[in-house]
Design a protein around this motif. Structure first.
Motif, PDB file in Angstrom:
ATOM      1  N   VAL A  73       0.829  -1.209   0.000  1.00  0.00           N
ATOM      2  CA  VAL A  73       0.000   0.000   0.000  1.00  0.00           C
ATOM      3  C   VAL A  73       0.863   1.258   0.000  1.00  0.00           C
ATOM      4  O   VAL A  73       0.530   2.258  -0.645  1.00  0.00           O
ATOM      5  CB  VAL A  73      -0.953   0.008   1.215  1.00  0.00           C
ATOM      6  CG1 VAL A  73      -1.719   1.323   1.299  1.00  0.00           C
ATOM      7  CG2 VAL A  73      -1.931  -1.156   1.109  1.00  0.00           C
ATOM      8  N   GLN A  74       1.998   1.224   0.702  1.00  0.00           N
ATOM      9  CA  GLN A  74       2.856   2.406   0.785  1.00  0.00           C
ATOM     10  C   GLN A  74       3.467   2.747  -0.578  1.00  0.00           C
ATOM     11  O   GLN A  74       3.637   3.931  -0.920  1.00  0.00           O
ATOM     12  CB  GLN A  74       3.970   2.183   1.818  1.00  0.00           C
ATOM     13  CG  GLN A  74       3.480   2.062   3.251  1.00  0.00           C
ATOM     14  CD  GLN A  74       2.906   3.376   3.776  1.00  0.00           C
ATOM     15  OE1 GLN A  74       2.948   4.402   3.121  1.00  0.00           O
ATOM     16  NE2 GLN A  74       2.354   3.345   4.977  1.00  0.00           N
ATOM     17  N   VAL A  75       3.814   1.732  -1.367  1.00  0.00           N
ATOM     18  CA  VAL A  75       4.339   1.966  -2.715  1.00  0.00           C
ATOM     19  C   VAL A  75       3.272   2.635  -3.579  1.00  0.00           C
ATOM     20  O   VAL A  75       3.532   3.614  -4.294  1.00  0.00           O
ATOM     21  CB  VAL A  75       4.809   0.641  -3.356  1.00  0.00           C
ATOM     22  CG1 VAL A  75       5.143   0.841  -4.841  1.00  0.00           C
ATOM     23  CG2 VAL A  75       6.031   0.092  -2.625  1.00  0.00           C
ATOM     24  N   LEU A  76       2.041   2.117  -3.503  1.00  0.00           N
ATOM     25  CA  LEU A  76       0.938   2.671  -4.304  1.00  0.00           C
ATOM     26  C   LEU A  76       0.604   4.096  -3.866  1.00  0.00           C
ATOM     27  O   LEU A  76       0.318   4.961  -4.704  1.00  0.00           O
ATOM     28  CB  LEU A  76      -0.297   1.774  -4.181  1.00  0.00           C
ATOM     29  CG  LEU A  76      -0.137   0.355  -4.751  1.00  0.00           C
ATOM     30  CD1 LEU A  76      -1.412  -0.449  -4.531  1.00  0.00           C
ATOM     31  CD2 LEU A  76       0.192   0.390  -6.239  1.00  0.00           C
ATOM     32  N   LEU A  77       0.646   4.358  -2.564  1.00  0.00           N
ATOM     33  CA  LEU A  77       0.370   5.709  -2.065  1.00  0.00           C
ATOM     34  C   LEU A  77       1.451   6.693  -2.534  1.00  0.00           C
ATOM     35  O   LEU A  77       1.149   7.830  -2.906  1.00  0.00           O
ATOM     36  CB  LEU A  77       0.284   5.711  -0.535  1.00  0.00           C
ATOM     37  CG  LEU A  77      -1.021   5.186   0.062  1.00  0.00           C
ATOM     38  CD1 LEU A  77      -0.894   5.046   1.582  1.00  0.00           C
ATOM     39  CD2 LEU A  77      -2.185   6.115  -0.275  1.00  0.00           C
ATOM     40  N   ALA A  78       2.711   6.254  -2.517  1.00  0.00           N
ATOM     41  CA  ALA A  78       3.799   7.121  -2.979  1.00  0.00           C
ATOM     42  C   ALA A  78       3.618   7.458  -4.461  1.00  0.00           C
ATOM     43  O   ALA A  78       3.835   8.595  -4.887  1.00  0.00           O
ATOM     44  CB  ALA A  78       5.149   6.451  -2.745  1.00  0.00           C
ATOM     45  N   MET A  79       3.200   6.469  -5.244  1.00  0.00           N
ATOM     46  CA  MET A  79       2.970   6.715  -6.679  1.00  0.00           C
ATOM     47  C   MET A  79       1.788   7.653  -6.899  1.00  0.00           C
ATOM     48  O   MET A  79       1.825   8.510  -7.790  1.00  0.00           O
ATOM     49  CB  MET A  79       2.738   5.382  -7.400  1.00  0.00           C
ATOM     50  CG  MET A  79       3.983   4.536  -7.505  1.00  0.00           C
ATOM     51  SD  MET A  79       3.692   2.980  -8.361  1.00  0.00           S
ATOM     52  CE  MET A  79       5.358   2.311  -8.368  1.00  0.00           C
ATOM     53  N   ALA A  80       0.748   7.488  -6.097  1.00  0.00           N
ATOM     54  CA  ALA A  80      -0.405   8.392  -6.203  1.00  0.00           C
ATOM     55  C   ALA A  80      -0.008   9.815  -5.837  1.00  0.00           C
ATOM     56  O   ALA A  80      -0.452  10.783  -6.468  1.00  0.00           O
ATOM     57  CB  ALA A  80      -1.536   7.905  -5.298  1.00  0.00           C
ATOM     58  N   MET A  81       0.865   9.960  -4.825  1.00  0.00           N
ATOM     59  CA  MET A  81       1.371  11.292  -4.459  1.00  0.00           C
ATOM     60  C   MET A  81       2.180  11.889  -5.601  1.00  0.00           C
ATOM     61  O   MET A  81       2.132  13.097  -5.850  1.00  0.00           O
ATOM     62  CB  MET A  81       2.237  11.204  -3.195  1.00  0.00           C
ATOM     63  CG  MET A  81       1.470  11.102  -1.900  1.00  0.00           C
ATOM     64  SD  MET A  81       2.605  11.133  -0.489  1.00  0.00           S
ATOM     65  CE  MET A  81       2.814   9.400  -0.164  1.00  0.00           C
ATOM     66  N   THR A  82       2.927  11.036  -6.309  1.00  0.00           N
ATOM     67  CA  THR A  82       3.705  11.491  -7.462  1.00  0.00           C
ATOM     68  C   THR A  82       2.790  12.043  -8.547  1.00  0.00           C
ATOM     69  O   THR A  82       3.016  13.136  -9.081  1.00  0.00           O
ATOM     70  CB  THR A  82       4.551  10.324  -8.024  1.00  0.00           C
ATOM     71  OG1 THR A  82       5.498   9.909  -7.034  1.00  0.00           O
ATOM     72  CG2 THR A  82       5.279  10.740  -9.283  1.00  0.00           C
ATOM     73  N   VAL A  83       1.736  11.286  -8.881  1.00  0.00           N
ATOM     74  CA  VAL A  83       0.794  11.709  -9.925  1.00  0.00           C
ATOM     75  C   VAL A  83       0.143  13.042  -9.556  1.00  0.00           C
ATOM     76  O   VAL A  83       0.101  13.981 -10.359  1.00  0.00           O
ATOM     77  CB  VAL A  83      -0.292  10.637 -10.151  1.00  0.00           C
ATOM     78  CG1 VAL A  83      -1.384  11.158 -11.094  1.00  0.00           C
ATOM     79  CG2 VAL A  83       0.318   9.369 -10.726  1.00  0.00           C
ATOM     80  N   LEU A  84      -0.343  13.137  -8.326  1.00  0.00           N
ATOM     81  CA  LEU A  84      -1.094  14.332  -7.908  1.00  0.00           C
ATOM     82  C   LEU A  84      -0.177  15.521  -7.647  1.00  0.00           C
ATOM     83  O   LEU A  84      -0.468  16.648  -8.068  1.00  0.00           O
ATOM     84  CB  LEU A  84      -1.911  14.019  -6.656  1.00  0.00           C
ATOM     85  CG  LEU A  84      -3.028  12.975  -6.833  1.00  0.00           C
ATOM     86  CD1 LEU A  84      -3.603  12.577  -5.475  1.00  0.00           C
ATOM     87  CD2 LEU A  84      -4.126  13.503  -7.736  1.00  0.00           C
ATOM     88  N   GLY A  85       0.925  15.281  -6.946  1.00  0.00           N
ATOM     89  CA  GLY A  85       1.822  16.386  -6.590  1.00  0.00           C
ATOM     90  C   GLY A  85       2.463  17.023  -7.804  1.00  0.00           C
ATOM     91  O   GLY A  85       2.390  18.241  -8.003  1.00  0.00           O
ATOM     92  N   PHE A  86       3.068  16.211  -8.667  1.00  0.00           N
ATOM     93  CA  PHE A  86       3.712  16.786  -9.847  1.00  0.00           C
ATOM     94  C   PHE A  86       2.677  17.216 -10.872  1.00  0.00           C
ATOM     95  O   PHE A  86       2.913  18.119 -11.673  1.00  0.00           O
ATOM     96  CB  PHE A  86       4.714  15.799 -10.443  1.00  0.00           C
ATOM     97  CG  PHE A  86       5.925  16.482 -10.994  1.00  0.00           C
ATOM     98  CD1 PHE A  86       6.166  16.539 -12.346  1.00  0.00           C
ATOM     99  CD2 PHE A  86       6.829  17.114 -10.138  1.00  0.00           C
ATOM    100  CE1 PHE A  86       7.283  17.197 -12.852  1.00  0.00           C
ATOM    101  CE2 PHE A  86       7.949  17.758 -10.632  1.00  0.00           C
ATOM    102  CZ  PHE A  86       8.165  17.807 -11.996  1.00  0.00           C
TER     103      PHE A  86
END
Length: 403
Positions: A199-212
């Motif tokens: 879940v932490q890997v998926l959350l980090a990727m979601a943060m990447t999509v939204l943040g950038f």
């Protein structure tokens, strides 16, 4: 920092230049091939899609290959793609060249991040990743403006030939400076795929999509925003993009430094400040000085999230980080494409050229919420593991009584 990081940064510089320089050369390319500007825009979209799909594909193909050799093969692919673009006799061939070059992008940064992290001590990993990404950020300060100038003065084909030459320098640097790193033993494709169950890997990727994505919602439409709202001349957009690139360089280095000390607090600060600055951009866009400062801050805060997010993916993709690292690079491009589309939607709906800034602010705020959620889940997991450890029976030594 090892010299091998310089070789990775040179490769990153070439990749960053070819990704972004096309935006400044679309009119010249469209005119040469006799196509419309929107049609020429497929050269941007095609590249982004190539990164998204190429990152996992090339990484999977490279699971059987030592990492240094794979990095060299990727730089070779990058050179071929840019030469194809430089020599393309027709638009379709030019598009194919862009896609070929893009296939190297995600896997190079993904594998390069793993290599960079392995070259240094554990407490310097984010800084090493940031050093490699410096090549990408410097490309926006030096490579893209110079490439645009060369393309407009001498011809866009020369620009892509020069970028291909940069790829040759990057290839030579990897061959000479990066040590032979054997592929991780015992790591199979199923192990790499298993990282996506975390879940932490998926959350980090979601943060990447939204943040950038928040960054690109605003920056994609910087030209009409700065000329129609702030009142800059058309020629000023180039130096405003240089200012944005300078912000990226500074933010990347600061993000790498502080992510090694306090990763999650670094994410809280950068994402929270990014959301605030993007929201304020709707106001500062009406003033030349204020808008220029804001453009710099968006670049700095946006790229301050890159090393910590990339390191978080590496940390949580236990024992098999390569594919997850590469896919996270694709996530940056997914965020770019999604945000650019949403920004176009709100402009098309009649909300004005500053409306994409609100889109960006909402995306960055959503990434901040996910950061807090990620940290909360991590604390809960840690507490649960401590409880389990504490509840295990303590083995006591047995004593034998002799009569």
């Amino acid at each position: 920092m090892p010299l091998a990081l310089l070789a990775l940064a040179i490769g990153a510089f070439g990749i960053g230049t070819t990704e972004f320089v096309i935006m400044g050369l679309l009119p010249e390319v469209a005119n040469d091939y006799g196509v419309s500007i929107p049609t020429a825009g497929f050269l941007v979209t095609g590249y982004a899609l190539g990164v998204m799909f190429g990152a996992p594909l090339m990484t999977v193909l490279g699971t059987k290959v030592p990492r240094k050799r794979m990095l060299m093969l990727l730089m070779g692919l990058f050179i071929v793609g840019n030469l194809l673009s430089a020599l393309a006799p027709a638009f379709a061939v030019m598009l194919a060249g862009r896609v070929v070059a893009s296939l190297a992008h995600g896997a190079f940064f993904g594998i390069g991040s793993v290599v960079a992290a392995d070259l240094v001590a554990p407490h310097k990993r984010a800084g090493a990743i940031a050093m490699m990404f410096t090549g990408l950020t410097v490309a926006n300060v030096v490579g893209v403006p110079l490439g645009t100038l060369v393309g407009q003065s001498v011809g866009w084909r020369v620009t892509f030939a020069v970028v291909a030459a940069l790829g040759v320098v990057g290839l030579a640097g990897v061959a000479k400076l990066v040590p032979d790193l054997p592929k991780a033993e015992g790591v199979r494709l199923r192990h790499e795929l298993a990282a996506f169950k975390n879940v932490q890997v998926l959350l980090a990727m979601a943060m990447t999509v939204l943040g950038f994505g928040g960054v690109f919602a605003a920056i994609t439409y910087i030209a009409p925003m700065m000329t129609h709202v702030a009142g800059f001349a058309d020629g000023s957009v180039t130096w405003l993009l240089v200012l944005f690139g300078l912000g990226m360089v500074g933010g990347n280095l600061v993000g790498g430094k502080f992510a090694d000390r306090a990763l999650m607090p670094m994410l809280y600060v950068s994402l929270g400040a990014l959301a605030l600055v993007l929201a304020l951009f709707t106001l500062t866009a009406h003033d030349k000085i204020a808008s220029a400062v804001t453009v710099f801050l968006i670049g700095a805060l946006g790229f301050a999230t890159v090393p910590p997010l990339q390191k978080r993916v590496l940390d949580h993709a236990h024992g098999a980080p390569t594919l997850a690292s590469a896919v996270n690079i694709g996530a940056f491009n997914l965020g770019n494409a999604l945000a650019a589309w949403l920004g176009g939607v709100v402009i098309g709906a009649g909300f004005g050229y500053t409306a994409p800034n609100w889109v960006g602010a909402v995306l960055a705020a959503a990434a901040l919420v996910l950061a807090f959620l990620s940290a909360a889940l991590e604390r809960r997991e840690t507490a649960a593991s401590r409880t389990v450890a504490g509840s295990l029976p303590v083995e006591r030594p047995t004593t034998t009584v002799h009569h």
